[in-house]
Structures are given as C-alpha cells and as structure tokens.
Motif scaffolding. Sequence first.
Motif, PDB file in Angstrom:
ATOM      1  N   UNK A 320       0.829  -1.208   0.000  1.00  0.00           N
ATOM      2  CA  UNK A 320       0.000   0.000   0.000  1.00  0.00           C
ATOM      3  C   UNK A 320       0.863   1.258   0.000  1.00  0.00           C
ATOM      4  N   UNK A 321       0.278   2.367  -0.460  1.00  0.00           N
ATOM      5  CA  UNK A 321       0.973   3.650  -0.412  1.00  0.00           C
ATOM      6  C   UNK A 321       1.039   4.126   1.035  1.00  0.00           C
ATOM      7  N   UNK A 322       1.881   5.117   1.257  1.00  0.00           N
ATOM      8  CA  UNK A 322       2.017   5.672   2.604  1.00  0.00           C
ATOM      9  C   UNK A 322       0.670   6.219   3.075  1.00  0.00           C
ATOM     10  N   UNK A 323      -0.041   6.894   2.175  1.00  0.00           N
ATOM     11  CA  UNK A 323      -1.328   7.483   2.555  1.00  0.00           C
ATOM     12  C   UNK A 323      -2.286   6.410   3.086  1.00  0.00           C
ATOM     13  N   UNK A 324      -2.343   5.252   2.398  1.00  0.00           N
ATOM     14  CA  UNK A 324      -3.256   4.197   2.855  1.00  0.00           C
ATOM     15  C   UNK A 324      -2.835   3.663   4.211  1.00  0.00           C
ATOM     16  N   UNK A 325      -1.530   3.580   4.436  1.00  0.00           N
ATOM     17  CA  UNK A 325      -1.059   3.110   5.748  1.00  0.00           C
ATOM     18  C   UNK A 325      -1.478   4.083   6.845  1.00  0.00           C
ATOM     19  N   UNK A 326      -1.392   5.383   6.532  1.00  0.00           N
ATOM     20  CA  UNK A 326      -1.789   6.386   7.522  1.00  0.00           C
ATOM     21  C   UNK A 326      -3.267   6.229   7.842  1.00  0.00           C
ATOM     22  N   UNK A 327      -4.091   6.011   6.803  1.00  0.00           N
ATOM     23  CA  UNK A 327      -5.525   5.833   7.031  1.00  0.00           C
ATOM     24  C   UNK A 327      -5.780   4.597   7.872  1.00  0.00           C
ATOM     25  N   UNK A 328      -4.932   3.566   7.683  1.00  0.00           N
ATOM     26  CA  UNK A 328      -5.116   2.338   8.451  1.00  0.00           C
ATOM     27  C   UNK A 328      -4.744   2.536   9.916  1.00  0.00           C
ATOM     28  N   UNK A 329      -4.127   3.701  10.244  1.00  0.00           N
ATOM     29  CA  UNK A 329      -3.857   3.993  11.649  1.00  0.00           C
ATOM     30  C   UNK A 329      -2.391   4.101  12.020  1.00  0.00           C
ATOM     31  N   UNK A 330      -1.517   4.137  11.016  1.00  0.00           N
ATOM     32  CA  UNK A 330      -0.083   4.189  11.307  1.00  0.00           C
ATOM     33  C   UNK A 330       0.383   5.619  11.592  1.00  0.00           C
ATOM     34  N   UNK A 331       1.261   5.764  12.577  1.00  0.00           N
ATOM     35  CA  UNK A 331       2.011   6.997  12.775  1.00  0.00           C
ATOM     36  C   UNK A 331       3.485   6.620  12.744  1.00  0.00           C
ATOM     37  N   UNK A 332       4.305   7.441  12.110  1.00  0.00           N
ATOM     38  CA  UNK A 332       5.702   7.069  11.885  1.00  0.00           C
ATOM     39  C   UNK A 332       6.617   8.195  12.367  1.00  0.00           C
ATOM     40  N   UNK A 333       7.490   7.858  13.305  1.00  0.00           N
ATOM     41  CA  UNK A 333       8.541   8.792  13.723  1.00  0.00           C
ATOM     42  C   UNK A 333       9.845   8.225  13.170  1.00  0.00           C
ATOM     43  N   UNK A 334      10.328   8.761  12.042  1.00  0.00           N
ATOM     44  CA  UNK A 334      11.493   8.143  11.394  1.00  0.00           C
ATOM     45  C   UNK A 334      12.798   8.479  12.108  1.00  0.00           C
ATOM     46  N   UNK A 335      13.804   7.642  11.857  1.00  0.00           N
ATOM     47  CA  UNK A 335      15.089   7.818  12.532  1.00  0.00           C
ATOM     48  C   UNK A 335      15.761   9.117  12.111  1.00  0.00           C
ATOM     49  N   UNK A 336      15.582   9.481  10.860  1.00  0.00           N
ATOM     50  CA  UNK A 336      16.272  10.648  10.335  1.00  0.00           C
ATOM     51  C   UNK A 336      15.322  11.834  10.387  1.00  0.00           C
ATOM     52  N   UNK A 337      15.276  12.524  11.556  1.00  0.00           N
ATOM     53  CA  UNK A 337      14.196  13.495  11.723  1.00  0.00           C
ATOM     54  C   UNK A 337      14.370  14.714  10.845  1.00  0.00           C
ATOM     55  N   UNK A 338      15.612  15.133  10.580  1.00  0.00           N
ATOM     56  CA  UNK A 338      15.786  16.402   9.868  1.00  0.00           C
ATOM     57  C   UNK A 338      15.416  16.300   8.390  1.00  0.00           C
ATOM     58  N   UNK A 339      15.577  15.124   7.788  1.00  0.00           N
ATOM     59  CA  UNK A 339      15.285  15.048   6.358  1.00  0.00           C
ATOM     60  C   UNK A 339      14.086  14.172   6.003  1.00  0.00           C
ATOM     61  N   UNK A 340      13.860  13.079   6.740  1.00  0.00           N
ATOM     62  CA  UNK A 340      12.698  12.249   6.431  1.00  0.00           C
ATOM     63  C   UNK A 340      11.483  12.705   7.224  1.00  0.00           C
ATOM     64  N   UNK A 341      11.727  13.154   8.457  1.00  0.00           N
ATOM     65  CA  UNK A 341      10.612  13.480   9.330  1.00  0.00           C
ATOM     66  C   UNK A 341      10.023  14.844   9.094  1.00  0.00           C
ATOM     67  N   UNK A 342      10.859  15.787   8.689  1.00  0.00           N
ATOM     68  CA  UNK A 342      10.422  17.179   8.603  1.00  0.00           C
ATOM     69  C   UNK A 342      10.935  17.815   7.320  1.00  0.00           C
ATOM     70  N   UNK A 343      10.289  18.917   6.937  1.00  0.00           N
ATOM     71  CA  UNK A 343      10.843  19.756   5.882  1.00  0.00           C
ATOM     72  C   UNK A 343      11.446  20.960   6.588  1.00  0.00           C
TER      73      UNK A 343
END
Lengths: 497, 306
Positions: A320-343
């Motif tokens: 599934x796409x990331x969007x569908x995973x989010x709808x399924x209830x996922x929240x993700x705090x990635x390891x690389x906060x400065x580039x993957x987690x945030x703009x």
Amino acid sequence: MLEMRGIEKSFGAVRANRGIDVSIPAGRIVGLLGENGSGKTTLMNVLFGMVRADAGTITFDGRPLVHHTPHDAIAAGIGMIHQHFMLVPAMTVAENVMLGWEDAGAWLRHDAVAQRIAETSTAYGLDLDPHAVVGALSLGAQQRVEIVKALLRGARLLVLDEPTSNLSPPEVARLLPVLRKLRAEGRSVVFISHKLQEVLDLCDEVIVLRDGAVAGACPVAGATRETLATMMVGRELPPPLARVETTPGREVLIVSDLRALDDAGVERLHGVSFSVRAGEVFALAGVDGNGQAELADVIGGLREAMHGSISIDGDDVTHATVTRRLRAGLAHVPADRATTGLVSAMTIAENLALRESDAPPFRRGPWLDLAATRALADERIAAYGVRAEGGDALVATLSGGNQQKVILARELGRRPALLLAAQPTRGLDPGATRFVIDQVLALRAEGAAVLYISTELEEVMAVADRIGVMFGGRLVGVVSRDDADLTTLGLMMAGAA
Amino acid sequence: MIEDILAASVRIGTPLLFAALGGLLSERAGVFAVGLEGMMLAGAFAGVIATWLTSSLGLGLVASAAGGMALALVVVIATQRYGADQMVTGLAVNILALGLTSFLLRGFGARGEAPVLRVPTLAPWPIPWLADLPVLGAVLFRQPPLTYAGIVLALGVAVWLARTRAGLTLRAAGENPYAVFAGGTDPVRVRALAIVACGAIAGLGGAVLSLQQVGTFTDGMTNGRGYIALAAIIVGRWRPMAALAACVVFGAADALQLRVQGFRLPVSSYVIQMTPYLVALAVLAGVGRSARLPAAIGVPLLRERK
C-alpha cells in the motif's frame, strides 16, 4: 595545558557561552558534559578558531591564542574531531590526511604519508588502510581516520565532540582504549558527551556546562550518575518511570516473513515475523545495521518488501501507499528526523499540517485553511512544550529535541492505532529523551500499539513490554521485559545467544 | 581527407579545451562554471581590442586572460561574497558579456556602427621533424601555438590536481568545504581563486577564436561554445585528459558539419549546423546517468558574519 578564561559568545540574542572558565591539565581525559544547547560545542569551536569569541582569553601550553584560525590551532597542537566528521568521502584515507597538511609536501609525498598512516595505525591499533576510500568506511573507521589526522599533525590536546553518538557499542569499546593510550603518552583529551556512564567510565575529571556557564567541575572518582545528572539539568531527576498496567488487546500490527533489500541491493532483512498488540510497546533492540532501518522503512512504506506481508488492524498494507497506511492507523517517527521526518525549510505550522493537508481542518474547499492551521500549531506547540517563537518559526531554527517534539505533535496528535518509532531519542539530551518516552507511554496507556526501535538497551528496558533483538537481518529472540536481563540481551545483540 | 578532418577537429576543439579546463577547475572547487560562455566572449573581445591598439599579439593574449578574469571577478563577488545562486549568476554574466562587448565594440566605430577590427592571427608553428610524420604530423604537429598550449595545459592541470597539495585542497573544496576549513584553509578563498583561474583560462579560449582562428571580433562570436565546453566537462567526468578527448569529439562534429555543408545536401544548412549541439545532447543523455558531480558543487558557503 589549556586555560580558557571568561569565554563569551553570542549568536544573535542567544548567549551560547556566558563567561566560561575551563582548565585542562596535561595527561588527563576531561569530560565536558551538558545537555544539548548548553554551549559545549560552541566553547570547543571557539578553542579551535572556528568561531571567534566575543570576550575571553585562551592560553595553550603557556602561549596565548588570540584571533586564531583553525590553522593556528592545529599548529599549536590542538586536534579537533567534530561530531560530523570533516572528511571528504570521495577521497582515500591518505588524501584526507594530506589535506591542508604542510608536511605532505607541495608535491604530495603520497607513499611516505601512506607509510606513516600505516605505522600510526599499527601503533594505536586503529586498523586503517591508507588507500581505502573514506566513503566506504564505517563511521567508527572514519573516526579513526580523524584521529590519525590529528596525531600526525602532532596534536597534544585532542577534542572529541560526541564521539560515541554515531558508533555501535563494539566500535565504542574500540575507541576507549585508544583514548587511554593517548593519555598514557601525556596527551590530553577533551571528551564531549551527554552520556553519563561513558564519562564515568573513561574520564579523570568532568566539567559540567548548563545554559552556557560552568555548573560544576570535579574529579570523576567519587562522582555518581545522580550528582552529575543533577549538575547537568539543575534539578533532581524524576524517579524511575511509573507504568500504567494495561492488558494487551488485539494484534494491531502483524508482520510475517518480511524480506527486503538495502539501497545497494543487498538483502538486509531475511524473513522477520512478529506482531504488536494494542496497549503494548514492542521494542526492537540491536546494534545499528542489523536490518532495523530497513524494517522500519518497509513498515512505514518507504521501501518495497521483497517478500512477506504487513497488516495493520486487519488491513493488508504490504504494497500500500504511505497514505493508505496512515488511514489504516499508522504513525511514523522516522530515525532521520531532519530530512525524512520534517521539511526543515518550512514552518512548524506547515510541517504539522503536512500529513493531513487534504482533510479538514487544514483544508477548506480547494484552499489551505491557514487560520485553522495556525491555530492548531499554537495549540500543539503549547501542548508539547515546543520551545519556539510560534507556529511561523522555521523548523530548521529549532534544536534537535524541539524538532522531535514537532514530529511527535504531528504523529501522536492524530491518535494513531499504531506508532512506529525508529531511534526516536537519538541525539537528544536527557530531558528531551524523557519527554519522548513519556509520550510513548501515554499513547500505550490509551491503548495504541507501539513498535519502538532503539540501539540504547537502557531505554529499551525502560519503555518496552516485550523486547525483540535483531541480529544479521533476523529476529533472534523475543523476551518479556520482566524476564529480560542485560547480559542475555547483550549476548543476543552480539549474535552469541 | 581524414587527415584534414582530424587536424580540423583538433583546431576547432582548442577553444573548447581552454574553456573546459577553466571550467573544470571551477567545478572541481565546487562552483558551477555556467559563465564560461561570457568569459570566453570577454576574452575574445579584450584580445582583439588590445592587439588592434598595440599591434602586439602577446599583449592581446594577456588582455584576453584579463578580460576573462574581470568577468570571473563578478562571479566571485556575487557568489562567494554575497552567496548568490551560481547558476543564475553564470547566466547573468553570459548575458552581460554579450551586451557589453557588442556595446563597447561600437565605441570603436563611427556613428554607432560595429567596425571590423582586422588583427593578425597566430600562424601555425610546424614542429621541426615531427611535422613530417605521416598523418600524426598534420594532425598534431602543424598546429598554431595556442593549440599546443592547450594540450600542455590539460596535462599540467591533470598532474596539478592529482599530485600537488594545492590541487588536493581545490578538489576537497568541491567535495566537502568544511573539511578544508577544519584543515586550516579558507575554502571561500580556494573557490575564489579557482573561479579567477577559470576566467583567465576561458578568456584565452576566447583568444583562440578571435586571435588564432578568425582575426577579428564579431558580436556573440563564441556562439554557444561555452555551453559545449560545459558538456565536455561532464562527458569527461571532470577529468582533464578525458575532457580533452571530449573536446576533440565535439570539434570533429563541427569539422564534419562544415564539410557536409559543402556537399549541397537537400537539407537546410541551419539543420546541419545544429549537429555539434545534437551530438552534445546525445552524448550527455548517454553518460548523464553515471556522471558523479563533485559532492559540494553549488553549495554556497559564507564566512561566519563577524
């Protein structure tokens, strides 16, 4: 050997160093301890001539250093190993050592330098090949390249900024004897850290900084974790975590026989299966590079699974796409906060709206609802204690701890059924670490499932209900926290159990 | 016939080679050399004007290097002092050079018309004995002086980059300028010097056109050669000798299209004139995927505000 007196340095309105006095004797390892933002790095950058102090004097080996550049500092005998290594990844070890070094000759004496690197490497047990390309080396080996660079330039004082924060435990175990050997030769080492245990294990003396000033200095003999921690944060640390008793409920995340490749196309995940129930924290421990990063990417939808399946709350999301995973209830705090987690170049409010900008309250018709976005940002900033001027502050201007709070505010604010947190406390000071763990436990108490990936065993023990250990791309063992002991976990992490 | 075309390829590739070598120094130091076209044009113009005024080709060459450097200084000030975008600055400098040289040229004519300033050209220097070798003699050893100079310069730049500490520092400035700073050298200074050297060498590339090939200056006479040189740098993967080979290939494409125009093919000559650029596009599309830019190219670096 080194005297720094009354060092003052401000960046705009922030007083990073406010009159710091420090003295480092010869032949000692001195720990420089402090939370993120306490002024440790600024102080050492002043010493090395990377930034110029507003006031204060520096004397090294009886000679004053005034308006000096890094070049002067190196010439005086100061070596600095930055947290982010100052190496050129595309060049060889020998080329990196020769960079900016007069003794390498105007016409480079490549073979002679390679010879000296090999000799020094053998003498100190650094295990470096002068002809290896730096970018292909592990972070631990890159750090040893920095050490060789400093030693060949004749450094008598070596400053290491957070030298262990990017290393795996075996690499740390390898670094410490090197530093002790330097001390035995009469050199001094400044060891910047916020890990109490390392400072207690390694250092002779410790200087604690807090809010840009010296909060205390003492010999390590006789100091305890508690006294140092108190000096560091200026208050007694709260007692160990109280956990709400929960009864694990339905299986929220089910992962079965997952295989995946890394960026280079090498298989890093060789069939991992587990499940995480509602109301429990399942922690994955393990030394960096044993497949945890790939596992987190695959579950988060950032990497394709080669084989196996993932389901969230009964919904098969393997492809599934990331969007569908989010709808399924996922929240993700990635390891690389400065580039993957945030703009980083966007504001706090914009980052908070990123995940859900296509739904109310952020959306009104075809437009973004800026007023609602700003209102929500102000509310979350207050709720999560983000230290920022307001929702319009750029994320890039925040400290690491505050950036992580912004991510948590965005991910946990949605009341997710499943939280995937990868190395959520990496690089954070004890206060911010505690905040992250409290938030995770609060989510657990509300009945969410949490998959918590960390390399810090103590943290895993504090937060988990069940602990799994990853080694070589496999889940080598799962134990309940009450039955876990550090020795067994350590052995599993080393692949020996 | 083959001999002719090969000799022409080398001759036509020479201005590209100078520009490519200059640009290579700038790019290895971490600054995109988009301004090559303008630097060449400024060099071509300054060379002709100085030669016309002093009747000395030697002074003309010095002036063309100085002309390229003058434009390079604009790039240095904009990108290194004020942190302006390298791409935009390069393009701006190209447009500035086009307008400024055309304007100044008219200052030498009557009633604002562009004069034709005739200057002598650098004659071929056949190298004794070597010039009589079959094929090779005509291709390599009966060339004008700047062509020899270009080849020697390519060798020199290659050795300098690989074997000297200064060359190492320059390469490091393009890969990780902070490593240069931590090593005790100011990377902004390294980059500034590299850009100025780029200007001087690209200016000489302009002189190859105006003082070695044509003998006068006409508006916009570089006609996109600076951009072809940029392509040659990429095709040569930022290595001097490989860039030299790329310049000869682009020179050959140009030499061929000149010959083909003489065949009276039923195709517009404008279409045939496009071939060197089409070759550049095709080659770039082929190697583009595997080309690895210097890691820190385009990354602006400002001194800490004190």
